[in-house]
Structure formats: structure tokens, C-alpha cells
Motif scaffolding. Structure first.
Motif, PDB file in Angstrom:
ATOM      1  N   VAL A  34       0.853  -1.203   0.000  1.00 39.55           N
ATOM      2  CA  VAL A  34       0.000   0.000   0.000  1.00 39.55           C
ATOM      3  C   VAL A  34       0.887   1.250   0.000  1.00 39.55           C
ATOM      4  O   VAL A  34       0.604   2.232  -0.680  1.00 39.55           O
ATOM      5  CB  VAL A  34      -0.955  -0.005   1.212  1.00 39.55           C
ATOM      6  CG1 VAL A  34      -1.814   1.238   1.234  1.00 39.55           C
ATOM      7  CG2 VAL A  34      -1.840  -1.227   1.173  1.00 39.55           C
ATOM      8  N   ALA A  46      -5.671   0.743  -5.029  1.00 37.86           N
ATOM      9  CA  ALA A  46      -5.358  -0.589  -4.514  1.00 37.86           C
ATOM     10  C   ALA A  46      -6.015  -1.650  -5.375  1.00 37.86           C
ATOM     11  O   ALA A  46      -5.372  -2.635  -5.759  1.00 37.86           O
ATOM     12  CB  ALA A  46      -5.842  -0.714  -3.078  1.00 37.86           C
ATOM     13  N   MET A  76      -7.255  -4.161   0.810  1.00 41.49           N
ATOM     14  CA  MET A  76      -7.391  -2.716   1.011  1.00 41.49           C
ATOM     15  C   MET A  76      -8.298  -2.430   2.201  1.00 41.49           C
ATOM     16  O   MET A  76      -8.035  -1.549   3.022  1.00 41.49           O
ATOM     17  CB  MET A  76      -7.999  -2.120  -0.271  1.00 41.49           C
ATOM     18  CG  MET A  76      -7.883  -0.646  -0.348  1.00 41.49           C
ATOM     19  SD  MET A  76      -6.164  -0.195  -0.212  1.00 41.49           S
ATOM     20  CE  MET A  76      -6.297   1.140   0.938  1.00 41.49           C
TER      21      MET A  76
END
Ligand code: ATP
Ligand code: MG
Length: 600
Positions: free
Chosen positions: A21, A102, A142
Motif C-alpha cells: 500500500v 489498490a 485494502m
């Protein structure tokens, strides 16, 4: 997949996902964390302002302060609420941005992995397993990060609340902490039940969704109506649907009761904490303003702790799903990825197959057993044999679609294992019976044969002409959208789709050509015409074609007969007829059929 939340795995997955991320969007992640800390502190400021408003109002009523002071603190409260809303908005937008990135990033990882994956993996794992492994796992990853953020935010606010309560009496803080424990345990138990049910229900869900999809699939509807299977499939779907729904309702009932009890325990706990507050206030250890503010603190802290429990539970579930993404990314990749050599340019010696055996991962019996064959450069080989004899498996091994398990395949003197995957695919072309019907334009469908030739309209038209899809009266435009899924597209007949697939061969300059029964749906004249064209095209090239119509094989340089995974016979048409073996028997049966039909 295990049907229990394993926290060690969840933590491991978090540890793997965080750097990803960060790589995706460091800015969005930093903004998200700054907002998280601010948002975590805002409720504390809110409580402070409430105390100020009540305290100031008290003093304004008592005539100790002018009323403008109360207005000032009220304005402060309004400003804080406006600021909080802005923070929420910014965070929502930032969160969406991170979410889109994401989802896109994880999908890229999955697609790239799929492209490098050995196709044998698709045979090992039923395709639903692969779908299950990948679908939604990126979003879950995510979601984990978002939930983690919420958890940290809640912890910041709860810590502030608890410290405030501790300041007045440690008992207050401890009491509040203890009363949350039953709710925490109940939630963990419920989550475990829910997760277990989702996992055990997955096959049922897939079945229900498959049956439902049948009623949305054009080809399936055709058969369902024709064979009057509608009522049968509807009942089957209905039974699966209710089996699943009943189990869900049972769990929902159980959770509903537990939640009801927990809610009441919660209200009692808040009442209990308020009693402690009244007790402290009665001792003169807090003002009315502090009392009002602390009652807000107690109920907010309880609500936040309940929220935190929910987040922890969701985090665990998401972690278990996200783990599948990493499992998928660890699947073994095609060994061909490491090969370094080029496909031999002119294939001067031809193809040599030595003791080739192949067993599908989920089968006991080998589909190819000690196959030995030498195909000379420029030779056109026909492969014939019963259904399931191993013809397609053999050519899939030759094309490098399946890795060689036992034995060897040489292109000239180069072992197939040493040839770069790209080079092998560039130098060969194959047309299968079940070629994909891309719901895209004619041009894009032909592109599959040669990406570079896509702008050469003349070449594309010539290829369409060879397969009979472009004539003076009836021509298929290159930019016509094909299929039935999208608006303004034109669907083709089964035979015309096969012609499109065959046309790909005529726009590619490959040195090794394979046809795996791609002419089954063609009318006899078209098949004869395309076959002759193919012989012309492959004049100096090595080609293999598989066909059940033995009349097409007569012109091949040599015919190989497969039976039970072995080469049973091989030779020219005349040699095999003279030999009077299995081929001769098959050929005789087919020609008798034609003679009978022509006599009728
Ligand atoms: N994906 C698979 N997984 C497991 N077994 C398979 C798979 N594909 C084929 N087989 C088995 O391998 C054997 C050879 O199959 P193959 O597809 O090579 O036959 P074929 O000669 O091409 O038959 P057909 O003429 O019907 O196309 C058969 O017994 C078949 O059941
Ligand atoms: Mg086959």
C-alpha cells in the motif's frame, strides 16, 4: 482454505500488505494517517467544548459572566463540527482514491501472475478454486488497511476518554473496560461462526450462482427451453437457495438474540457508570459541566469500544481473505520463464520427441505414454485417433503449453525446456476447436494471430478472403464488432467463428503450425478449400493437423495414429491402408458411410 480465523496468518498478511500500500501511493497513505490522528483527537476536543459550553452557561445564568462568553464557546462547538465534517469528507475522498488504486494495483498483480503461471496449475486446481483465490482478495486487502486505520483512530480516542475518566476515578475507567469484555467475546464468537458459515457455504453459493447464471446465458437458455429443463433447473436453484438462506437465517437469529442481550448489558453498564459519576459528583469532586461532559465520555467510549471490537473482528476476516492473494502470488510459475535460447530459425532438422509421457495432475493414468516421433522440417503430419487418445495433450506438450514431465522434445537440437517462452510462441501458431470468440472487433479477433499485422488492412483482408469471409458481395468490415454481448455488434455462425480463428494462421509467418480440429463446424466445401490453402501456406513449413475426417488426411505427408496415449501406427495413407490396421479400419468405416450416403 481453513474455516477459522487464524490471527497469526492475519498479522502476517498485514505485514505483507502494508509495504504494498505504501508503494501504491505514499502520499495518500501519509494524508490518511495525519487525518486519522486528527480525527482520533477531535472527539476529545468536542468533550472539552461541551464542558466549556455548560460551565460558561452556568456562570452566565448565575450572572457571573456576560452571555457573549456562552456564544463564543457555542461558536467554537459549531466550528469544530464544521471542521470534523471537512475532515470526514477529505478522508472519504482520500480513502476512495486509495481504494481505486489498490483495486487496480492488486488486479495488475493478479493478471501479471496469471500470465506467468504454468498452465498446469489450471489443471491442478479446479478453475473455481483459482477464481476463489483471486476474486475480491485485493479489495479485502485494502479493506484491511482501512479497518486498521479505523482501529488506530478508535484506540486514540478511547485512550483519551479513558485517561479523562481515570483522572476523576480509576474505577470509572476500569469498570468501563471490564463491561466491554462480554461484548468482545460474543463478537469474536459470532464472527467465527459467520466466517465458518461463509467458507462452508462457498460450494453451495457457487452452485446457486451457476444455476442462476444458466438463465442469463443465451446458449444455455436455448437448450433449457428446447429440452424443457426450465422447471428442473429452477427447482434445483430454489433448493440450493433455501438451504443456504435457512443456514444464514439460523445464524442471524442467534446473533440477533446475542446482540439484544449485549445491548441491554451495555445500557446497564452505562447506567452503572453514571451511578459512579453521580456518586463522585455528590462528593463535590466535579462540577455540573464536568458531570455532563463525562456522561458523554462514558457513552461515547462505550460505543467506540463496541466499534473497535467490530473492527477487530472484520480485520481478522478480511485478513483471511486477503491471504489468498498472497497464496496465489506464490503459485509456481512456468519454468519456461527462465529459458534463454531462441526457437531455431529455420527448423532444419525438424522436431524430435523422445519417450514423452504426460499425466494430468488430477489423474492416475498417463495421457501420453512413451511417445517417440521425428517430424522432418517441412513435413505435414496428420494426427488421428479416438476421442481421448491423447492427440490434443501431445500437441499441447509440443507447443510448450504443458511442461515436459518425462522424456524430451527437441526443436532441431534445442531442448524445448531451454527455449524462451516468447520465442516459442512467436514461432508457432495453433488453432483449436474451441478458440475463444472475443466479443471485440474483427481486427482485434485477428490480432490474436499477429499483433504487428493489425494495421495492415490488406493483409487482414487477404486472410479473410482465404477463409471465405471476404468476397465481392459479402465482406466483413475489419472494425465490425463481433458477438452478442455488446450493442451494435454482429454475431457470427459457429462455422464463421471458426473461419475467423483459422484466418489468424494466414496473417502470421510462423515456422511451426498446428491445427487441432479447427474445421469441425465448416461445411465440406469450405473445409476442402481452407485445407488446400493451408497445404499451400505450409508448403515449406512444419505443420501438424488433427482431424477426425480422414478424407482430409490423405494429403498429409505422414499420418500418426494415436491410441490410448501411444502412437499405434504411422506412415503414409497408402502404407497404412496396405498395413490393414486400425487406420485402415477407421478409413474404411468412414468411406463406407460416404458411399452409403451417396447411394441414398
Ligand atoms: N484437463 C484435463 N485434466 C485431466 N485429464 C484430461 C484433461 N484433458 C484431457 N484429459 C484426459 O487425457 C486423455 C487424453 O485427452 P486428449 O484431450 O489429449 O484427447 P484427444 O485425443 O485430443 O481427444 P478428442 O479427439 O476428443 O479431442 C483423456 O483420457 C482425457 O480424459
Ligand atoms: Mg482433442
Amino acid at each position: 482454505m481453513t474455516s477459522q480465523v487464524k490471527w497469526r496468518k492475519v498479522i502476517h498478511t498485514t505485514y505483507k500488505i502494508l509495504p504494498l500500500v505504501w508503494k501504491m501511493s505514499p502520499r495518500a497513505l501519509i494524508v490518511s494517517h495525519i487525518i486519522m490522528i486528527i480525527q482520533g483527537c477531535l472527539p476529545l476536543v468536542q468533550v472539552y467544548l461541551v464542558a466549556k459550553v455548560v460551565g460558561t452557561t452556568e456562570r452566565v445564568i448565575a450572572g457571573e459572566l456576560p452571555y457573549i462568553y456562552a456564544v463564543f464557546w457555542l461558536l467554537g462547538q459549531v466550528s469544530l463540527s464544521a471542521f470534523t465534517s471537512i475532515m470526514v469528507l477529505v478522508e472519504q475522498l482520500n480513502g476512495r482514491r486509495l481504494g481505486y488504486r489498490a483495486a487496480n494495483y492488486f488486479e495488475h498483480l493478479i493478471i501479471d501472475k496469471t500470465l506467468r503461471l504454468s498452465l498446469l496449475e489450471f489443471e491442478k486446481h479446479a478453475s473455481y478454486d483459482l477464481l476463489q483465490l483471486t476474486s475480491g482478495s485485493g479489495e479485502r486487502g485494502m479493506q484491511m488497511i482501512m479497518t486498521l486505520r479505523q482501529m488506530v483512530m478508535n484506540i486514540i480516542t478511547i485512550s483519551g476518554y479513558l485517561l479523562t475518566l481515570w483522572y476523576f476515578s480509576p474505577w470509572l475507567a476500569l469498570f468501563l473496560l471490564i463491561v466491554t469484555i462480554p461484548s468482545f467475546l460474543a463478537n469474536i464468537k459470532q464472527s467465527g461462526d459467520r466466517f465458518r458459515l461463509t467458507i462452508t457455504q462457498s460450494p453451495l453459493m457457487r452452485k446457486a450462482s451457476y444455476l442462476q447464471q444458466l438463465f442469463r446465458n443465451r446458449d444455455a437458455i436455448k437448450e433449457i427451453q428446447l429440452f424443457r429443463m426450465g422447471a428442473y433447473f429452477k427447482k434445483k436453484w430454489n433448493d440450493v437457495y433455501w438451504e443456504q438462506a435457512e443456514e444464514n437465517m439460523k445464524l442471524e437469529r442467534k446473533s440477533g438474540i446475542v446482540n439484544y442481550v449485549m445491548e441491554n448489558i451495555g445500557q446497564l453498564s452505562i447506567a452503572g457508570t453514571t451511578v459512579i459519576l453521580v456518586h463522585i459528583a455528590s462528593k463535590g469532586r466535579m462540577t455540573i459541566a464536568e458531570y455532563v461532559a463525562l456522561t458523554i465520555v462514558v457513552s461515547s467510549a462505550y460505543a467506540l469500544m463496541k466499534g473497535l471490537v467490530n473492527y477487530i473482528v472484520r480485520f481478522g476476516e478480511d485478513g483471511m481473505y486477503a491471504e489468498r492473494l498472497f497464496n496465489y502470488l506464490q503459485y509456481p510459475e512456468s519454468k519456461q520463464q527462465d529459458a534463454k535460447l531462441e526457437f531455431p530459425k529455420n527448423l532444419t532438422h525438424g522436431i524430435t520427441v523422445k519417450d514423452l509421457s504426460f499425466t494430468y495432475p488430477n489423474r492416475q493414468e498417463s495421457s501420453l505414454k512413451n511417445v517417440n516421433l521425428h517430424i522432418k522440417q517441412g513435413e505435414r503430419i496428420a494426427i488421428v485417433g479416438d476421442n481421448g487418445a491423447g492427440k490434443s495433450t501431445f500437441i499441447k506438450c509440443l507447443l510448450g503449453i504443458y511442461p515436459v514431465q518425462n522424456g524430451t522434445i527437441f526443436y532441431d537440437k534445442t531442448d524445448i525446456c531451454d527455449i524462451r517462452s516468447d520465442s516459442l510462441k512467436e514461432s508457432s501458431i495453433a488453432v483449436f476447436q474451441d478458440s475463444v470468440r472475443y466479443q471485440l472487433t474483427v481486427r482485434e479477433n485477428l490480432m490474436v494471430g499477429n499483433m504487428d499485422g493489425v494495421t495492415d488492412d490488406k493483409r487482414l483482408h487477404d486472410a479473410l478472403k482465404v477463409v471465405g469471409l471476404s468476397s465481392e458481395n459479402n465482406s466483413l468490415e475489419l472494425d465490425t464488432a463481433l458477438g452478442h454481448l455488446f450493442q451494435d455488434s454482429t454475431d457470427l455462425s459457429g462455422g464463421q467463428w471458426q473461419r475467423i480463428a483459422l484466418a489468424r494462421v494466414f496473417i502470421r509467418d510462423a515456422s511451426f503450425i498446428v491445427f487441432d480440429e479447427p474445421t469441425g463446424a465448416l461445411d465440406p466445401l469450405a473445409e476442402e478449400h481452407i485445407f488446400n490453402k493451408m497445404l499451400e501456406l505450409t508448403e515449406s513449413k512444419t505443420a501438424i493437423f488433427i482431424s477426425h475426417r480422414l478424407s482430409s488426411c490423405i494429403k498429409a505427408d505422414r499420418i500418426v495414429v494415436f491410441k490410448d496415449g501411444e502412437i499405434h501406427e504411422f506412415g503414409t495413407h497408402n502404407q497404412l491402408l496396405g498395413h490393414g490396421g486400425y487406420y485402415a479400419k477407421m478409413f474404411q468405416a468412414q468411406s463406407e458411410k460416404y458411399q452409403m450416403q451417396s447411394a441414398l
